[in-house]
Design an enzyme around this catalytic site. Structure first.
Site, PDB file in Angstrom:
ATOM      1  N   LEU A 371       4.100   0.948   1.881  1.00  0.00           N
ATOM      2  CA  LEU A 371       2.868   0.360   2.390  1.00  0.00           C
ATOM      3  C   LEU A 371       1.643   1.148   1.953  1.00  0.00           C
ATOM      4  O   LEU A 371       1.691   2.371   1.810  1.00  0.00           O
ATOM      5  CB  LEU A 371       2.902   0.294   3.915  1.00  0.00           C
ATOM      6  CG  LEU A 371       4.122  -0.369   4.559  1.00  0.00           C
ATOM      7  CD1 LEU A 371       3.952  -0.400   6.071  1.00  0.00           C
ATOM      8  CD2 LEU A 371       4.352  -1.767   4.003  1.00  0.00           C
ATOM      9  N   CYS A 372       0.546   0.444   1.791  1.00  0.00           N
ATOM     10  CA  CYS A 372      -0.712   1.111   1.459  1.00  0.00           C
ATOM     11  C   CYS A 372      -1.378   1.546   2.771  1.00  0.00           C
ATOM     12  O   CYS A 372      -2.474   1.126   3.123  1.00  0.00           O
ATOM     13  CB  CYS A 372      -1.608   0.160   0.674  1.00  0.00           C
ATOM     14  SG  CYS A 372      -3.013   0.965  -0.114  1.00  0.00           S
ATOM     15  N   MET A 373      -0.654   2.413   3.489  1.00  0.00           N
ATOM     16  CA  MET A 373      -1.079   2.895   4.800  1.00  0.00           C
ATOM     17  C   MET A 373      -0.687   4.362   4.902  1.00  0.00           C
ATOM     18  O   MET A 373       0.459   4.720   4.624  1.00  0.00           O
ATOM     19  CB  MET A 373      -0.387   2.122   5.926  1.00  0.00           C
ATOM     20  CG  MET A 373      -0.606   0.621   5.905  1.00  0.00           C
ATOM     21  SD  MET A 373      -2.202   0.170   6.595  1.00  0.00           S
ATOM     22  CE  MET A 373      -1.945   0.532   8.327  1.00  0.00           C
TER      23      MET A 373
END
Length: 442
Positions: A371-373
């Site tokens: 995830l881009c988290m």
């Protein structure tokens, strides 16, 4: 002569004198090549990665152990499979085939149980929010309604008028069992007298009568004695109601919350040491029933345990996509599974196992998801050897809540495989695709 991949050297301080916060010694590797005889590499090659894998053999073993612990001590016990723990159809079917009825906490779960062929009389309908029309259907179909609040009592009184019937219901109560936090959000409080007043209102209104008392005191309960306290208070309330209203309470329900062999974050003792056994839980509950029973007949006993019967039977296979070096020298691996699939990573330290032995010494590593988290961290401190792109990691135990709470966020939800008791793997849920995600959009 083969090319040798160059990697910039780094220096990481490792403390040998005491247990490192990173855990494993320099040369130790935890390895899992198969699940119930099926190769983890073959599973990912055939069904893709990431993928959830469940062992039917382990489910049945857990069920039989827990059921035996109670049935050997008590003459009338029934398990209700907790749908919220894992509501995959094939998983629910395994538990129903073993003898479990259904325990649901929403109209969605109720509808799912009915679609699987479970009759209303074999459904326990819990939860703080039961939509009126669905509550009415459950009443008509003879489900075991567990009342959570006064507004629900209002609805049931209206339904009783509409249907021209007196409705049998159970009441959910909460109480002080000496554990923290106290689950006071659900049901009516025992100590304050709210539970008794709600029951009195049922009988004063003449539209309902009580046939069960239910309590669910918490989750991942490590103190079996808390169930003894809860059972004692339930039995005391049962005796009071039977005496005051000339009633007969058919059953008591102790809910669930039994712990699995997961390792809690912040707890340094092994789950093997701190988690009570099935016998511990069973002894605490059944002893309290026998000691506090005031009527000639013993009540039927329902249990709604989910986690303890499914958690250790569930695995998530995930593959290494790549890695990078962080400024502090730690190696960060990028996996194709993250917190979108492992909701419980907030509370538990999972077992992380490699698909084979890798050459070289371990070094401080981090496992990140896709995830881009920034919060997408599966394991922050882990000692691992140099892994290749495509290396398969097995994460466990993840059978409880992770699939049902997994998010359709950034990436599609993965496929699910069940390995049956004969060691054969079969797909029980396909990987999502765009049609799955968009089929209701307009």
């Amino acid at each position: 002569m083969s090319d040798v991949k160059y990697e910039k050297p780094t220096i990481n301080k490792i403390e040998f004198a005491m247990a490192s916060k990173y855990g494993s010694p320099l040369k130790t590797q935890n390895i899992r090549t198969e699940i119930d005889g099926v190769s983890v590499n073959e599973l990912t090659e055939k069904y893709g990665s990431p993928i959830f894998v469940f062992s039917q053999r382990q489910i049945e073993e857990k069920y039989n152990t827990l059921y035996s612990a109670f049935s050997s001590r008590y003459p009338d016990v029934t398990f209700g499979w907790s749908y919220k723990t894992n509501y995959l159809n094939e998983i629910c079917k395994v538990f129903h085939n073993l003898g479990s009825i259904a325990e649901v906490v929403s109209e969605f779960e109720y509808q799912k149980a009915r679609a699987l062929g479970i009759e209303g009389k074999d459904i326990i309908f819990n939860g703080p929010y039961k939509p009126y029309e669905d509550l009415k259907i459950a009443v008509q179909e003879g489900a075991k309604i567990h009342v959570d609040n006064l507004f629900e009592l209002n609805d049931l009184e209206k339904i009783a008028d509409e249907l021209g019937m007196k409705i049998p219901v159970a009441i959910r109560i909460n109480m002080d069992t000496g554990t923290y936090p106290q689950w006071s959000r659900f049901g009516f409080n025992y100590e304050s007298g709210d539970a008794y007043e709600a029951i009195k209102r049922m009988y004063d209104g003449g539209k309902m009568y009580l046939n069960g008392i239910h309590s669910h005191i918490g989750t991942f309960m490590l103190d079996a004695n808390a169930y003894k306290v809860a059972t004692t208070k339930i039995m005391q309330l049962k005796a009071q109601v039977e005496n005051d209203f000339n009633a007969e309470i058919e059953y008591i329900d102790l809910g669930g919350g039994f712990a699995s062999k997961s390792n809690l974050k912040g707890v340094y003792q092994s789950a093997d040491v701190i988690v009570p056994t099935a016998d511990d839980y069973a002894q605490a509950i059944t002893d309290a029933i026998y000691v506090n029973n005031k009527s000639e007949k013993l009540p039927k006993l329902y249990l709604e345990t989910g986690r303890a019967m499914i958690d250790e039977a569930g695995y998530l296979l995930t593959s290494v996509h790549g890695y990078k070096r962080f400024p502090d020298g730690k190696k960060g691996y990028i996996l194709d599974a993250g917190v979108n699939l492992l909701y419980t990573s907030t509370w538990y330290n999972f077992n992380i196992e490699l698909d084979k032995h890798y050459e070289g010494e371990n070094e401080p590593s981090m496992l990140n998801g896709p995830l881009c988290m920034n919060i997408d961290v599966i394991e922050e401190h882990l000692m691992l050897p140099a892994l290749d792109r495509g290396s398969v990691l097995t994460i466990s135990p993840v059978g409880a809540y992770n699939y049902t709470q997994s998010m359709q966020f950034i990436r599609y939800k993965p496929a699910v495989v069940l390995i049956d008791t004969e060691g054969k793997a079969r797909l029980i849920k396909e990987v999502d695709d765009l049609a799955t995600v968009n089929y209701k959009e307009v």
